[in-house]
Structure formats: C-alpha cells, structure tokens
Design a protein around this motif. Structure first.
Motif, PDB file in Angstrom:
ATOM      1  N   ARG A   1       0.833  -1.211   0.000  1.00  0.00           N
ATOM      2  CA  ARG A   1       0.000   0.000   0.000  1.00  0.00           C
ATOM      3  C   ARG A   1       0.865   1.258   0.000  1.00  0.00           C
ATOM      4  NH1 ARG A   1      -4.762   1.295   4.442  1.00  0.00           N
ATOM      5  NH2 ARG A   1      -5.624   3.146   3.395  1.00  0.00           N
ATOM      6  N   ILE A   2       1.916   1.243   0.800  1.00  0.00           N
ATOM      7  CA  ILE A   2       2.838   2.389   0.802  1.00  0.00           C
ATOM      8  C   ILE A   2       3.572   2.474  -0.532  1.00  0.00           C
ATOM      9  CG2 ILE A   2       4.881   3.370   1.904  1.00  0.00           C
ATOM     10  CD1 ILE A   2       3.977   1.938   4.492  1.00  0.00           C
TER      11      ILE A   2
ATOM     12  N   GLY B   1       1.496   3.931  -3.339  1.00  0.00           N
ATOM     13  CA  GLY B   1       1.356   5.366  -3.130  1.00  0.00           C
ATOM     14  C   GLY B   1       2.607   6.120  -3.536  1.00  0.00           C
TER      15      GLY B   1
ATOM     16  N   GLY C   1      -5.285   8.943  -6.880  1.00  0.00           N
ATOM     17  CA  GLY C   1      -4.568   8.394  -5.728  1.00  0.00           C
ATOM     18  C   GLY C   1      -5.516   7.913  -4.652  1.00  0.00           C
TER      19      GLY C   1
ATOM     20  N   ASP D   1      -5.819   4.085  -3.263  1.00  0.00           N
ATOM     21  CA  ASP D   1      -5.679   3.782  -1.840  1.00  0.00           C
ATOM     22  C   ASP D   1      -6.909   3.053  -1.303  1.00  0.00           C
ATOM     23  OD1 ASP D   1      -3.993   4.299   0.664  1.00  0.00           O
ATOM     24  OD2 ASP D   1      -5.939   5.102   1.270  1.00  0.00           O
TER      25      ASP D   1
ATOM     26  N   MET E   1      -6.690  -0.520  -2.517  1.00  0.00           N
ATOM     27  CA  MET E   1      -5.706  -1.287  -1.750  1.00  0.00           C
ATOM     28  C   MET E   1      -6.228  -1.592  -0.355  1.00  0.00           C
ATOM     29  SD  MET E   1      -3.051  -2.020  -3.564  1.00  0.00           S
ATOM     30  CE  MET E   1      -1.922  -2.485  -2.246  1.00  0.00           C
ATOM     31  N   ASN E   2      -6.924  -0.655   0.258  1.00  0.00           N
ATOM     32  CA  ASN E   2      -7.471  -0.887   1.595  1.00  0.00           C
ATOM     33  C   ASN E   2      -8.533  -1.980   1.566  1.00  0.00           C
ATOM     34  OD1 ASN E   2      -7.790  -0.333   4.390  1.00  0.00           O
ATOM     35  ND2 ASN E   2      -9.596   0.901   3.924  1.00  0.00           N
TER      36      ASN E   2
END
Length: 276
Positions: free
Chosen positions: A204-205, A208, A253, A257, A260-261
């Motif tokens: 996830r990071i 991003g 973005g 995110d 992904m969450n």
C-alpha cells in the motif's frame, strides 16, 4: 470476526466538511479580488477547465468549432490511462523484485548479512535522484519512468516484507516445530501468513510512492500523462488546468488507496478475526 466499517451518510458529511470549508475560503478569496486569478483561479474556473479537460470535442458539431474545439481537449482520459499504466507496470516490477528478496533476507541470516549494508546505503536515496541516470540509461519515454517508479515501490515493499518475516511470533514457530513441521511447511503455513499484514502494508505504501514518482518522471522523461500535462500548463500560465490536473491526481490516488485498503481487508479477514 470483525467487519470493515461501512460508509454512512453521517461519515460522508463529516469527511466533506473540511474540503467544503477550504473551497468556501478559496471562493471568497477569488471573489474579493485579493488574489490574481492568473495565480489562483476560482473553484468555478477550475471546475470548468477540468470539465473541458475531460470531454473531447465533437468534430461533427459545428457549435464545437474554433476556440471550443481547442478547449474541449479530452486529454484527461488519455493522460490518466498513461499515468496509471506506468504506475501499475513500475509497481509490479518493483514489488516483484522486492518480495522474494525480502522473504530471503527475512528468513536467512546469511542473506540478510550480505544484502542489508547495500540496502541501507541505497534506501535513503530518493527516486528523483536517479532521474539523470534513468535518462542516460534508458533515454526518454516509458522505460525511464517505469525504472523510477520501480525504485520508488521497491524499498517500501522490501523493508516491510523483511520486518514481517523477522517479527513472526515465536509461539507460532515453536508450535509448528513441536507438530513436526519441516522448513517448507513452516515457511508456507506459518511465516508467510504471519508476514502477510506487513507485506500488504508495504504494498500500500509502495503503490502510493509509485504514484508520486510517476508525476515527477512524467514532467521530465515523457510526453504524455498527468505530470506532463501539468508542466505543459505551467508553460502557458494555465493555472486552472494545473489545479485541475492536481485534483485529478488526488482523486486517482484516493481511488487506488481505497482499492488497496479493500484488498487488504479482504485478504486479512482471518487476521482481523483472530484480533477480534
């Protein structure tokens, strides 16, 4: 088992409160004439430009000729696709290299001792610093952009994978040994599942970071994409198009995110069940 929280109207209202206040202050500054509209256009002007940036002109409509045909560029979808393509490809390359290396470094002290000094030297170097080398090695176009994005995604995935493997609870390992688990079974059935929350957090990071790097790389090495279009708008002092492009990046973005969450929540149902 705990369930992911649902988005309620009250939660949406709370989340929209601060953005609405910011837009209201922005509109007030623009309406008062305190700010040059060339420097900071009004929210309405940005919305109109964003709409023109999104919609292509119809060549068969006489009303959409001349200036309107230029204004209705329809570039946003092409630019967004180009940026997302580079993000996904660079992330797959970076994460695909980082995951096996991280698993090796986490499970083997010998590999960790060999690779960790090099990793610690390279990790603090920002991907932007590689731009001259990327252009020198790969020229212009997608290859240098993908290279930079892969670097940006590589280290978050690598470090989180190493941390996840090295922080597996010793109780799990001892229990597996007492049950007669071999090394392969230990890795597949104990270490890898226990490290999965760390790996997914790193992914996830990493994605991003990849989205940040793609904008920078597009301002230098390519001639299409959201970053390129923002730089082009700066050359012509189109601040409304710059801000429209920035908001497009923000919404893309945010969408990535959220996706992904949701993926993390789906894959870690068993983990949240243990914690509940």
């Amino acid at each position: 088992m705990s369930r992911p929280s649902r988005i309620t109207p009250a939660a949406l209202a709370r989340g929209a409160l601060v953005p609405l206040v910011v837009v209201a202050v922005w509109q007030a500054l623009s309406s008062s004439g305190m700010v040059n509209p060339t420097v900071l256009p009004s929210p309405g002007a940005v919305l109109v430009r964003w709409w023109h940036y999104l919609l292509p002109a119809d060549p068969y409509d006489p009303a959409q000729s001349g200036w309107l045909a230029w204004a209705l560029s329809g570039e946003m979808l092409t630019d967004a696709y180009s940026s997302l393509y580079r993000v996904v490809l660079g992330f797959v390359v970076g994460a695909g290299l980082a995951l096996p290396l991280g698993l090796l470094m986490g499970t083997s002290e010998r590999v960790y001792g060999l690779m960790d000094p090099l990793v610690q030297v390279l990790r603090p170097i920002p991907p932007i610093a590689y731009i001259p080398l990327a252009i020198l090695w790969f020229g212009l176009g997608n290859p240098p952009a993908v290279f930079l994005i892969a670097i940006g995604a590589f280290f978050p995935v690598l470090m989180n994978t190493i941390a996840g493997v090295r922080h597996v609870d010793g109780i799990y390992l001892r229990a597996a040994r007492n049950l007669g688990a071999g090394k392969l079974t230990m890795f597949v059935r104990v270490i890898l599942p226990a490290a999965t929350p760390y790996i997914l957090a790193g992914a996830r990071i990493g994605i991003g970071t990849a989205f940040i790097v793609v904008i920078v790389s597009e301002m230098i090495a390519v001639n299409a994409g959201l970053g390129f279009r923002i730089l082009e708008a700066r050359e012509f002092m189109w601040s409304d198009k710059i801000i429209a492009g920035m908001f497009t990046i923000g919404f893309l973005g945010l969408g990535i995110d959220i996706a992904m969450n949701r993926l993390n929540t789906h894959l870690l149902r068993w983990h949240r069940g243990l914690d509940s």
